[in-house]
Every structure is written in C-alpha cells, then in structure tokens.
Design a protein around this motif. Sequence first.
Motif, PDB file in Angstrom:
ATOM      1  N   LYS A 504       6.978  -5.950   9.264  1.00 10.22           N
ATOM      2  CA  LYS A 504       7.553  -6.878   8.276  1.00 10.22           C
ATOM      3  C   LYS A 504       6.529  -7.320   7.232  1.00 10.22           C
ATOM      4  O   LYS A 504       6.892  -7.992   6.267  1.00 10.22           O
ATOM      5  CB  LYS A 504       8.105  -8.109   8.997  1.00 10.22           C
ATOM      6  N   LEU A 505       5.266  -6.975   7.428  1.00 10.31           N
ATOM      7  CA  LEU A 505       4.227  -7.409   6.500  1.00 10.31           C
ATOM      8  C   LEU A 505       4.281  -6.607   5.209  1.00 10.31           C
ATOM      9  O   LEU A 505       4.821  -5.501   5.158  1.00 10.31           O
ATOM     10  CB  LEU A 505       2.846  -7.259   7.146  1.00 10.31           C
ATOM     11  N   ASP A 506       3.692  -7.189   4.161  1.00  6.95           N
ATOM     12  CA  ASP A 506       3.619  -6.500   2.872  1.00  6.95           C
ATOM     13  C   ASP A 506       2.614  -5.353   2.945  1.00  6.95           C
ATOM     14  O   ASP A 506       1.650  -5.396   3.721  1.00  6.95           O
ATOM     15  CB  ASP A 506       3.189  -7.479   1.775  1.00  6.95           C
ATOM     16  N   VAL A 507       2.835  -4.348   2.116  1.00  8.40           N
ATOM     17  CA  VAL A 507       1.879  -3.246   1.997  1.00  8.40           C
ATOM     18  C   VAL A 507       0.695  -3.725   1.164  1.00  8.40           C
ATOM     19  O   VAL A 507       0.876  -4.311   0.095  1.00  8.40           O
ATOM     20  CB  VAL A 507       2.541  -2.020   1.336  1.00  8.40           C
ATOM     21  N   TYR A 508      -0.511  -3.499   1.659  1.00  9.05           N
ATOM     22  CA  TYR A 508      -1.700  -3.928   0.917  1.00  9.05           C
ATOM     23  C   TYR A 508      -1.938  -2.982  -0.254  1.00  9.05           C
ATOM     24  O   TYR A 508      -1.969  -1.766  -0.090  1.00  9.05           O
ATOM     25  CB  TYR A 508      -2.927  -3.932   1.828  1.00  9.05           C
ATOM     26  N   ASP A 509      -2.110  -3.574  -1.429  1.00  8.33           N
ATOM     27  CA  ASP A 509      -2.379  -2.808  -2.651  1.00  8.33           C
ATOM     28  C   ASP A 509      -3.709  -3.271  -3.214  1.00  8.33           C
ATOM     29  O   ASP A 509      -3.823  -4.387  -3.751  1.00  8.33           O
ATOM     30  CB  ASP A 509      -1.256  -3.017  -3.664  1.00  8.33           C
ATOM     31  N   VAL A 510      -4.734  -2.436  -3.110  1.00 12.12           N
ATOM     32  CA  VAL A 510      -6.061  -2.828  -3.568  1.00 12.12           C
ATOM     33  C   VAL A 510      -6.083  -3.035  -5.076  1.00 12.12           C
ATOM     34  O   VAL A 510      -6.931  -3.789  -5.592  1.00 12.12           O
ATOM     35  CB  VAL A 510      -7.101  -1.771  -3.135  1.00 12.12           C
ATOM     36  N   SER A 557      -1.242  -8.363   5.828  1.00 11.00           N
ATOM     37  CA  SER A 557      -0.788  -7.093   5.264  1.00 11.00           C
ATOM     38  C   SER A 557      -0.774  -6.021   6.344  1.00 11.00           C
ATOM     39  O   SER A 557      -1.462  -6.141   7.364  1.00 11.00           O
ATOM     40  CB  SER A 557      -1.715  -6.628   4.126  1.00 11.00           C
ATOM     41  N   GLN A 558       0.009  -4.997   6.084  1.00 13.20           N
ATOM     42  CA  GLN A 558      -0.090  -3.809   6.926  1.00 13.20           C
ATOM     43  C   GLN A 558      -1.454  -3.170   6.719  1.00 13.20           C
ATOM     44  O   GLN A 558      -2.066  -3.315   5.662  1.00 13.20           O
ATOM     45  CB  GLN A 558       1.014  -2.810   6.574  1.00 13.20           C
ATOM     46  N   ARG A 559      -1.931  -2.488   7.735  1.00 10.46           N
ATOM     47  CA  ARG A 559      -3.231  -1.841   7.616  1.00 10.46           C
ATOM     48  C   ARG A 559      -3.176  -0.806   6.497  1.00 10.46           C
ATOM     49  O   ARG A 559      -2.257   0.016   6.438  1.00 10.46           O
ATOM     50  CB  ARG A 559      -3.598  -1.167   8.936  1.00 10.46           C
ATOM     51  N   PRO A 560      -4.144  -0.813   5.583  1.00 14.30           N
ATOM     52  CA  PRO A 560      -4.097   0.123   4.445  1.00 14.30           C
ATOM     53  C   PRO A 560      -4.245   1.578   4.892  1.00 14.30           C
ATOM     54  O   PRO A 560      -4.924   1.875   5.883  1.00 14.30           O
ATOM     55  CB  PRO A 560      -5.289  -0.296   3.580  1.00 14.30           C
ATOM     56  N   ILE A 561      -3.619   2.472   4.151  1.00 10.74           N
ATOM     57  CA  ILE A 561      -3.866   3.898   4.345  1.00 10.74           C
ATOM     58  C   ILE A 561      -5.298   4.178   3.888  1.00 10.74           C
ATOM     59  O   ILE A 561      -5.673   3.815   2.774  1.00 10.74           O
ATOM     60  CB  ILE A 561      -2.875   4.752   3.530  1.00 10.74           C
TER      61      ILE A 561
END
Length: 730
Positions: A504-510, A557-561
């Motif tokens: 449910k967390l947001d996607v992390y966008d650097v 946030s979700q863990r970044p790719i």
Amino acid sequence: MSSLKTIYASDGGDLAELRTNMDVDYAIHYKISSDKAEAEAGFVRLIEQLTKVGLATEVRRGDDSSVLVFVKVASKDYLTSQIYRERVQDWLYGVRATAPEKDVSKAFENEPVTEAERLRLVYLLITKPRNEGGAGITPQVGQWKQVASVFPLHDHAFNRSWIKAWGTKYFLDDEDLDNIRNKFGESVAFYFAFLQSYFAFQLFPAAFGFGAWFVLGRYSWLYAIVNSLWSIVFFEWWKKKEVDLAVQWGVRGVSRIQHPRSQFQWDHEVADPVTGEPVKYYPPTKRLQTQLLQVPFAIACLLVLGALYIFCFGIEIFLTQVYNGPFKSYLTFAPTIILSSILPVLSTVLTHFAETLTERENYQTNDAHQHALISKIFVINFITSYTPLFLSAFVYMPFGNLMTPYLHGFTTMAKKLSSEKSISTQEFRVNPDRLKSQMVYFAVTAQIVNVGLEFVLPYVKRAIFKKVEEAQASRSTTAKGEHPIMPDAPEEKAFLERVRDEAKLDVYDVAVDYREMVVQFGYLSLFSAIWPLTPLSFLVNNWIELRSDAMKIATSSQRPIPWRADSIGPWLTALGFLSWTGSLVSPAIVFLLRGDGEGPGGDPSKVHVAGLLTTVLFAEHIYLAAQFVVRYVLNQIDSPGLQKERAERFSMRKQLLEETLGPDAMKAPVPPTVQTGEKITVAALEEEARKISTIGGDTPERSFWLRQQGMDETVLIGRKMIANAKPGKN
C-alpha cells in the motif's frame, strides 16, 4: 510495515515479521477486477510468463480485492548465468575495463554478487520484453493493467541499523554510501552522495552569510560575488566527483546501456547500418515535430502560472498595503488560500500534460523518456518556485508606483462587494522589506512545511486509513466469520501482514528528491543576496533532509528498484543552468536595491537601465572566466576514482600484450648502454661472418658491413681518418 517505534525499539529486530523475507525477491500486487473471468485469465497468463523465464512463484491473499504473487529465481545457476552475461555486456560497452574471469566460479569469488545486482537482474527478468528474454510484465499498462505494482521487500534489519547509525552522525562516509549502493542501487546512492556533498559545501556560504548579515547587510556586492563563485566551484567539483564515484562503483559509462520502453511505438523496421540486423525505427522528424510543442508548452506554463501569481500578487499588495477596512487581519490570508488551493491543481494539470507530451514524443528507451520528462517538469518548477521573487524584485520594487491605478480597481471592487458604505484605505508605498520577508518564507517556513508534507503527513494518512480498514475488516469478520478466501498460515501471518502494508506504500521516486534539492540550489544561487542567512537555513534543513529522506525510504515507501546510474542525469544540466542564471540575477538585484534596500522605491525613472544591462553583461563574462579557471584547476587535481580507472586500463593493456605477443614481450627492455649495444653488434657481425664462411653467399652489401668488427674498430679507423684529413675552413 514497521513503524518508527519498531525501528528504534531495542528489540525491534526480534519481531517475527522483520526476521525474514522468506527468500522472496519480488512481490507482485495483482488487483482482482469486477470481471472475475478476465481477472482469472490475466492471473494465469501472469504465472505462465513468470514460469517461462525461470521464476518460481507462490500466491497468497492480499486485501479483499487482490492477491500477492511472490517471486524468486528458481535456479541459482540460472541467476548466476544472467549476472555473468550482464558483466560481459558491461565489458563490451566499456563500463568495465577488464573482462570477467572465464572461470565463472572464480569470477564470482573475486567479485561477489551484491543484493542490488541480484534484485535488478530479477526485475529485468520480470519486465523486459519477451523478445529480449523477459516476461514482458509492465505494471498498469496494456494487458497488465491489473498488476498494481512489482516491488522488492524491505530488509528491515538493515533499515533499522541504517537509521540508527545515521541518527548519530554529522557526515556520511564512503562506507555509508557503499551500503546504500549495495542495497538500493547506484541511482539512490548518487542522490545521497550529492546531498551529502551539497550539505558539506554549504558550510562555507553559511558561515560567510552569517558574517555578511551582521557586517555587510543586505544586497552586498561582496556577498553576491562570493556566492556566485561558490556555485561555480560546487558545480564544477560535483561534475568531477560524480565521475570519481562512477569509477569507484564500476558504472562509468553505464548510461550507454539502454533498456527499451515497452510503450515505444515503432514506425517500421530498418537494417542497422553497423550490424545489418533489423531494428525498430521511429523517424526523428516525427519526434521533432512533437518536441517543438515544448515551446508553446513552456509559454503556456509561463502565462497560466504567471497570471495566477500576478493576480494573487495584486490582491496581496492591496490587502496588506492599501486596504484598511474590516476583517483586514483575516483577508490578508486570502492570496495564500487562493494559491494553496489553485496552484497544486494547476501544477498537477501541467505535469499531466508534460507526461502526455513526453509519451507522444515516443522515446525508445526508458532513460531518454525520463530525461525528457524531467526537463519539462523542471520548467514547471522553475516558474512555480521563482516567479514570486522575480515579480517582487523586478516589478514591484522598481515599478511599484505604476500599480496604483490597478489597486484602485481592487478598491472599487471591494466597495461593491462590501456592505459597508465606505472602505477605508491608506496611501500605497513600496514596502522595502517585502523581498526579505518572501525570502525568509522560502528559506525557512516553506522548508519546514515541506518536511511536514513529505514526512509527517504520510504517517497521519496511513494511521487514519489503517484505522478505517481495521474497522471495515472487523465488521466483515463479524458478519462472515472466517475470511472468505483463505486464512494465513500461523508461521506466515506476521510476514504477510507486513507485505500487505508494503504493497500500500507509495513508490519511491528519486527524481522528487532531486527536484527539491535543485530548486533549493536555485534559491541559493539566484536570490540569497536578499537575505544572507539563507545558506545557514538551508544547511540546517539539509542535515534534517538527509535523514528524513532515509527514513522515507525505510518506512514510508516501497523499496526502490536498484537501478544503476553513472551520474545525477539531467539534474546536472539544471544545476549548471541555475548557477549561470544566478550570475545574472543576483548582480541585477544588488544593482537595483543596493544601499538602503529601497532601490528605485517604485519609481521607474530612478532605474538606471544602461547601468543594469552593463552590470549583467559584465557579471556574465566574469562568471564564464571564473568557470574556466575553476574547471582548469580542478582538472589538475587527481582523484582515487580516476587513479583506479588508469590502473585497471594499464592492467588490461598488459594482459592483452601477454595474450597476443606472449610472455617474452613483457620482459624488461635491455638498458641502452655502450657495453650492451657493443655486445649485440659484435654478436650479430660474428653470426653474419659465420654464415658466409659455412654456406657462402658473400655479396657487396654483406662485405660492406663486415669490414669493421665492432665499435672499437670503427672508432680506431675513424680517428686515423680524422688525423690524416686536411683542416677545414672555419
């Protein structure tokens, strides 16, 4: 998902849901649509595609309308082969100076696989097009619109130690950055390296600005010059630093390896001029036609956002400096309310239009698409962030008195709307402190608000949503008893609850964090001469920002790719543009408002246009000269990364020579002395004489070189010739 309390608790690492990730590489959040048959067919297709590329799957219940598909590589050997192939590709593209060991086991023994490397390769297996060996799964696009997200699971043991360690440090070291790189990839590591470097560089302008505030005051020429030089040094130093980091992390030139976009719409196929293979082609002329729309897009952004700012600007001046009627203390908040309610909507609309325009430009690779989008968003941010200060500095302060007729229009409107018989007003005068007040807001208040919106608000939202979901789940359980789909196994329950929270967390966008720092750099470069304490405020903010961004990744946030990168990308161009623009804007502000800070006092006749233009032109030339000098000096300084690169390339050349010419080619050359040279000459002449005496074949050419046997005889005969020769004329 772990909370702050869990992370900082002494026994937080012992909680069941934090102890293991069950060897899961990725979780896929699959939404179940209202059409159950379509949802089932899509799910079967998803599992089949994942299985085809060597990925093992397990499915568990998500929320009431979704399932979670857990993915890992079925064969360790298969993953090893994929990683080895990527390392070979890096070598072929010049990212690595040397080829990997031919013995695969030895190659991985010398250079172990990092967690980021493994997760990146698995993600590519999931998302790469099928014709390139991937499953071709693109979340929320096309036939995969029911795939809400594909995300790796957080390593909470690492997150816990990471946050606690950073909470006790003032500066990050290389080990901290290496840990981020190994967990989250070079893309995120570059951001934290940039932020750390930016923070360290701010120590000087913060100290100098603090002194300038007390000694020099506002609008100081000395402060403007020093600040501009600082921006040049930082920009040029960071350009060198990011190359150094790229070499140390083994990603120098990795941007040459591009990943194709699944949304790319090719026009036709053509033969590659190098390989002769058919490649998908989209005519550059078509893309150029779409790119030309960026010009009217930028103009539209300027007009729409500028009109909003000018409207609110006029209302604010009227209410604060002219209006003196009832409810003034409340009405002064009207412009802020208007901006706060309309600006986010306009920014969202313009950002969506920028995304649509970038989609229509139809880029073939993800990097090209992302760079084009960032450029458009930077234009929007430039206008929204700096327009109020530009209006105050270059419209209100020099031309404020010309606004009086328009302010009377607001008075007339207020009289019509008010029930009062008369509206009390006061004479309009340009407020010399207005610019400083605005700068204090952007440097202090806006930074505090931003931290709250970025860090506190998500926690509040999640807490509220969680309470609502628990209430709904409680009612559902009371009405239906056991969960209608499938209960969790006791040993998996805590783990699955955590994964459901992460989904449910947001996607992390650097890019969002880069944008924030670049905009801040713009305030510092363009407008800090207005309030020299600006660097000090930003220094304090960035110490907090460094840790709050880490906390955001770990808990919000979700863990970044873990994508790779060899620089900060198009943000470097934005930094250079802002540094150059600051060299024009800052001197112009100082020229207009130097002295008592009132400048022309709203009277256009007091504006010395020729002097202003001369100042700007002179400042730009000084900037270019200083940039050349700084760049030259920095280029003379060596760095560990470049030393490492030279050492690797020397090792590669040595290895190639040994493989091509044999080990004898690498023997040390014979030292050039008389004795060694004579030895070689005599040996060669004796060998030649021996051949003639044994096999014959004497010729005039051979006889010519056998008349004198070595250096001593040549010297002896030559001395005799000189002694018998007639003296020449001088």
